[in-house]
Design a protein around this motif. Structure first.
Motif, PDB file in Angstrom:
ATOM      1  N   GLY A  45       0.809  -1.219   0.000  1.00 35.45           N
ATOM      2  CA  GLY A  45       0.000   0.000   0.000  1.00 35.45           C
ATOM      3  C   GLY A  45       0.841   1.266   0.000  1.00 35.45           C
ATOM      4  N   ILE A  46       1.755   1.395  -0.955  1.00 36.47           N
ATOM      5  CA  ILE A  46       2.611   2.582  -1.048  1.00 36.47           C
ATOM      6  C   ILE A  46       2.079   3.463  -2.175  1.00 36.47           C
ATOM      7  N   ALA A  47       1.655   4.667  -1.815  1.00 32.37           N
ATOM      8  CA  ALA A  47       0.983   5.571  -2.754  1.00 32.37           C
ATOM      9  C   ALA A  47       1.941   6.431  -3.575  1.00 32.37           C
ATOM     10  N   ASN A  48       3.220   6.486  -3.203  1.00 30.47           N
ATOM     11  CA  ASN A  48       4.163   7.378  -3.880  1.00 30.47           C
ATOM     12  C   ASN A  48       5.425   6.670  -4.381  1.00 30.47           C
ATOM     13  N   MET A  49       5.315   5.414  -4.785  1.00 32.56           N
ATOM     14  CA  MET A  49       6.466   4.659  -5.306  1.00 32.56           C
ATOM     15  C   MET A  49       6.769   5.140  -6.723  1.00 32.56           C
ATOM     16  N   ASN A  50       7.971   5.668  -6.916  1.00 29.94           N
ATOM     17  CA  ASN A  50       8.369   6.172  -8.239  1.00 29.94           C
ATOM     18  C   ASN A  50       8.719   5.051  -9.199  1.00 29.94           C
ATOM     19  N   GLU A  51       8.377   5.261 -10.453  1.00 35.05           N
ATOM     20  CA  GLU A  51       8.870   4.415 -11.528  1.00 35.05           C
ATOM     21  C   GLU A  51      10.319   4.838 -11.768  1.00 35.05           C
ATOM     22  N   LEU A  52      11.198   3.868 -11.931  1.00 31.34           N
ATOM     23  CA  LEU A  52      12.600   4.184 -12.175  1.00 31.34           C
ATOM     24  C   LEU A  52      12.848   4.407 -13.660  1.00 31.34           C
ATOM     25  N   GLY A  53      13.773   5.306 -13.949  1.00 32.65           N
ATOM     26  CA  GLY A  53      14.278   5.497 -15.300  1.00 32.65           C
ATOM     27  C   GLY A  53      15.680   4.918 -15.350  1.00 32.65           C
ATOM     28  N   TYR A  54      16.171   4.619 -16.539  1.00 34.36           N
ATOM     29  CA  TYR A  54      17.501   4.034 -16.689  1.00 34.36           C
ATOM     30  C   TYR A  54      18.503   5.135 -17.010  1.00 34.36           C
ATOM     31  N   ASP A  55      19.627   5.162 -16.273  1.00 34.12           N
ATOM     32  CA  ASP A  55      20.684   6.137 -16.504  1.00 34.12           C
ATOM     33  C   ASP A  55      21.977   5.384 -16.810  1.00 34.12           C
ATOM     34  N   LYS A  56      22.366   5.362 -18.074  1.00 26.53           N
ATOM     35  CA  LYS A  56      23.568   4.635 -18.507  1.00 26.53           C
ATOM     36  C   LYS A  56      24.828   5.103 -17.782  1.00 26.53           C
ATOM     37  N   LYS A  57      24.857   6.363 -17.389  1.00 30.62           N
ATOM     38  CA  LYS A  57      26.045   6.900 -16.718  1.00 30.62           C
ATOM     39  C   LYS A  57      26.305   6.190 -15.385  1.00 30.62           C
ATOM     40  N   LEU A  58      25.257   5.654 -14.765  1.00 32.95           N
ATOM     41  CA  LEU A  58      25.422   4.973 -13.481  1.00 32.95           C
ATOM     42  C   LEU A  58      26.154   3.637 -13.615  1.00 32.95           C
ATOM     43  N   GLU A  59      26.145   3.058 -14.810  1.00 30.54           N
ATOM     44  CA  GLU A  59      26.864   1.800 -15.023  1.00 30.54           C
ATOM     45  C   GLU A  59      28.341   1.948 -14.659  1.00 30.54           C
ATOM     46  N   GLU A  60      28.917   3.094 -14.976  1.00 35.17           N
ATOM     47  CA  GLU A  60      30.331   3.329 -14.679  1.00 35.17           C
ATOM     48  C   GLU A  60      30.586   3.317 -13.172  1.00 35.17           C
ATOM     49  N   LYS A  61      29.662   3.856 -12.388  1.00 36.75           N
ATOM     50  CA  LYS A  61      29.815   3.831 -10.926  1.00 36.75           C
ATOM     51  C   LYS A  61      29.882   2.396 -10.412  1.00 36.75           C
ATOM     52  N   VAL A  62      29.035   1.530 -10.949  1.00 38.95           N
ATOM     53  CA  VAL A  62      29.035   0.124 -10.538  1.00 38.95           C
ATOM     54  C   VAL A  62      30.348  -0.529 -10.953  1.00 38.95           C
ATOM     55  N   GLU A  63      30.761  -0.305 -12.185  1.00 39.43           N
ATOM     56  CA  GLU A  63      32.004  -0.901 -12.677  1.00 39.43           C
ATOM     57  C   GLU A  63      33.202  -0.446 -11.845  1.00 39.43           C
ATOM     58  N   ASN A  64      33.225   0.812 -11.417  1.00 37.98           N
ATOM     59  CA  ASN A  64      34.309   1.307 -10.561  1.00 37.98           C
ATOM     60  C   ASN A  64      34.310   0.593  -9.216  1.00 37.98           C
ATOM     61  N   LEU A  65      33.130   0.382  -8.633  1.00 34.89           N
ATOM     62  CA  LEU A  65      33.049  -0.351  -7.371  1.00 34.89           C
ATOM     63  C   LEU A  65      33.523  -1.791  -7.547  1.00 34.89           C
ATOM     64  N   LEU A  66      33.124  -2.420  -8.631  1.00 33.06           N
ATOM     65  CA  LEU A  66      33.529  -3.807  -8.874  1.00 33.06           C
ATOM     66  C   LEU A  66      35.045  -3.933  -8.969  1.00 33.06           C
ATOM     67  N   ARG A  67      35.708  -2.918  -9.515  1.00 30.90           N
ATOM     68  CA  ARG A  67      37.184  -2.936  -9.595  1.00 30.90           C
ATOM     69  C   ARG A  67      37.815  -3.006  -8.202  1.00 30.90           C
ATOM     70  N   ASN A  68      37.166  -2.390  -7.218  1.00 30.53           N
ATOM     71  CA  ASN A  68      37.687  -2.431  -5.841  1.00 30.53           C
ATOM     72  C   ASN A  68      37.699  -3.846  -5.270  1.00 30.53           C
ATOM     73  N   TYR A  69      36.913  -4.738  -5.846  1.00 29.67           N
ATOM     74  CA  TYR A  69      36.806  -6.115  -5.376  1.00 29.67           C
ATOM     75  C   TYR A  69      37.350  -7.095  -6.415  1.00 29.67           C
ATOM     76  N   ASP A  70      38.144  -6.612  -7.346  1.00 31.86           N
ATOM     77  CA  ASP A  70      38.664  -7.425  -8.451  1.00 31.86           C
ATOM     78  C   ASP A  70      37.533  -8.157  -9.174  1.00 31.86           C
ATOM     79  N   GLY A  71      36.367  -7.515  -9.227  1.00 31.49           N
ATOM     80  CA  GLY A  71      35.223  -8.092  -9.932  1.00 31.49           C
ATOM     81  C   GLY A  71      34.505  -9.192  -9.177  1.00 31.49           C
ATOM     82  N   CYS A  72      34.926  -9.457  -7.931  1.00 26.24           N
ATOM     83  CA  CYS A  72      34.370 -10.569  -7.151  1.00 26.24           C
ATOM     84  C   CYS A  72      33.894 -10.095  -5.775  1.00 26.24           C
ATOM     85  N   PRO A  73      32.886  -9.219  -5.723  1.00 26.90           N
ATOM     86  CA  PRO A  73      32.452  -8.696  -4.429  1.00 26.90           C
ATOM     87  C   PRO A  73      31.620  -9.703  -3.637  1.00 26.90           C
ATOM     88  N   GLN A  74      31.591  -9.517  -2.334  1.00 24.48           N
ATOM     89  CA  GLN A  74      30.635 -10.234  -1.499  1.00 24.48           C
ATOM     90  C   GLN A  74      29.287  -9.535  -1.690  1.00 24.48           C
TER      91      GLN A  74
END
Length: 184
Positions: A45-74
C-alpha cells in the motif's frame, strides 16, 4: 520471495544471452525492476512509489566499485554519494533486496552483469539513487509527487517520456509469469 526474484532475474539473463563485461539489456532490466516495485507498492500500500528510469552513466559507478573487489564482491549494499549499489544481488540477503526495492523516492537506476575472474561466476549488480522521501500509505499512484503522474501499475511516472511497460511485459512469456508471482 528472494529466490523467486533471483530466478526471474536469472531467466531474464539467460533469455538475453548475457556475456562477460556486457551490461544486461537495459530495457529488460528496467522493466523487471519496475514490475517488482509496482508489485511491492501494491502489496504494501505505497501511494508514492516512483517508476525508475535508466541512466547509462550509473553503469560506470558500478564498474568502478567492482574494480575495488577485483570483480568478485561479497553480496552487499554500498551506500555512497546519494546512491545505493547492490553488489552480487543473486547471492544477497532478503533484507538487502527489500531495501533496494522499497525506496519509494528513487527515480533512476542501472544494471551491470559482470563475471568474477576468480570463479567465472556471473555477478549481477544494480544501482539506484537514494531519496529520503518517506513512503506514503495508500493506493499505488494515489500520492505521486507534483512532477509525476500515476502510471504503470500505480508507479509514479515522470510527466514526460513515460514508456508503456505493461504491453512489453507480455513479450517475456514464461519470464513474465514468474515476475507476476514475485510478490503474490
Amino acid at each position: 520471495m528472494m529466490k523467486l526474484v533471483l530466478v526471474g532475474l536469472l531467466l531474464v539473463h539467460s533469455t538475453y544471452g548475457i556475456h562477460k563485461k556486457q551490461t544486461i539489456g537495459r530495457e529488460t532490466c528496467l522493466e523487471v525492476i519496475n514490475h517488482v516495485r509496482a508489485n511491492y507498492a501494491k502489496e504494501h500500500g505505497i501511494a508514492n512509489m516512483n517508476e525508475l528510469g535508466y541512466d547509462k552513466k550509473l553503469e560506470e559507478k558500478v564498474e568502478n566499485l567492482l574494480r575495488n573487489y577485483d570483480g568478485c564482491p561479497q553480496p552487499s549494499i554500498i551506500s555512497q554519494n546519494r546512491f545505493d549499489t547492490f553488489l552480487d544481488m543473486e547471492n544477497g540477503e532478503k533484507s538487502d533486496l527489500i531495501k533496494f526495492i522499497s525506496g519509494s523516492g528513487s527515480s533512476m537506476m542501472a544494471c551491470v552483469q559482470s563475471v568474477c575472474s576468480k570463479t567465472g561466476k556471473p555477478v549481477f549488480s544494480i544501482i539506484t539513487d537514494v531519496n529520503s522521501t518517506p513512503a506514503i500509505k495508500g493506493s499505488p499512484g494515489a500520492k505521486c509527487p507534483s512532477n509525476r503522474i500515476a502510471g504503470y501499475k500505480g508507479l509514479c511516472a515522470q510527466k514526460t517520456g513515460h514508456k508503456g511497460y505493461a504491453r512489453k511485459i507480455g513479450v517475456f512469456g514464461g519470464v513474465g509469469r514468474v515476475i507476476e508471482g514475485w510478490f503474490d
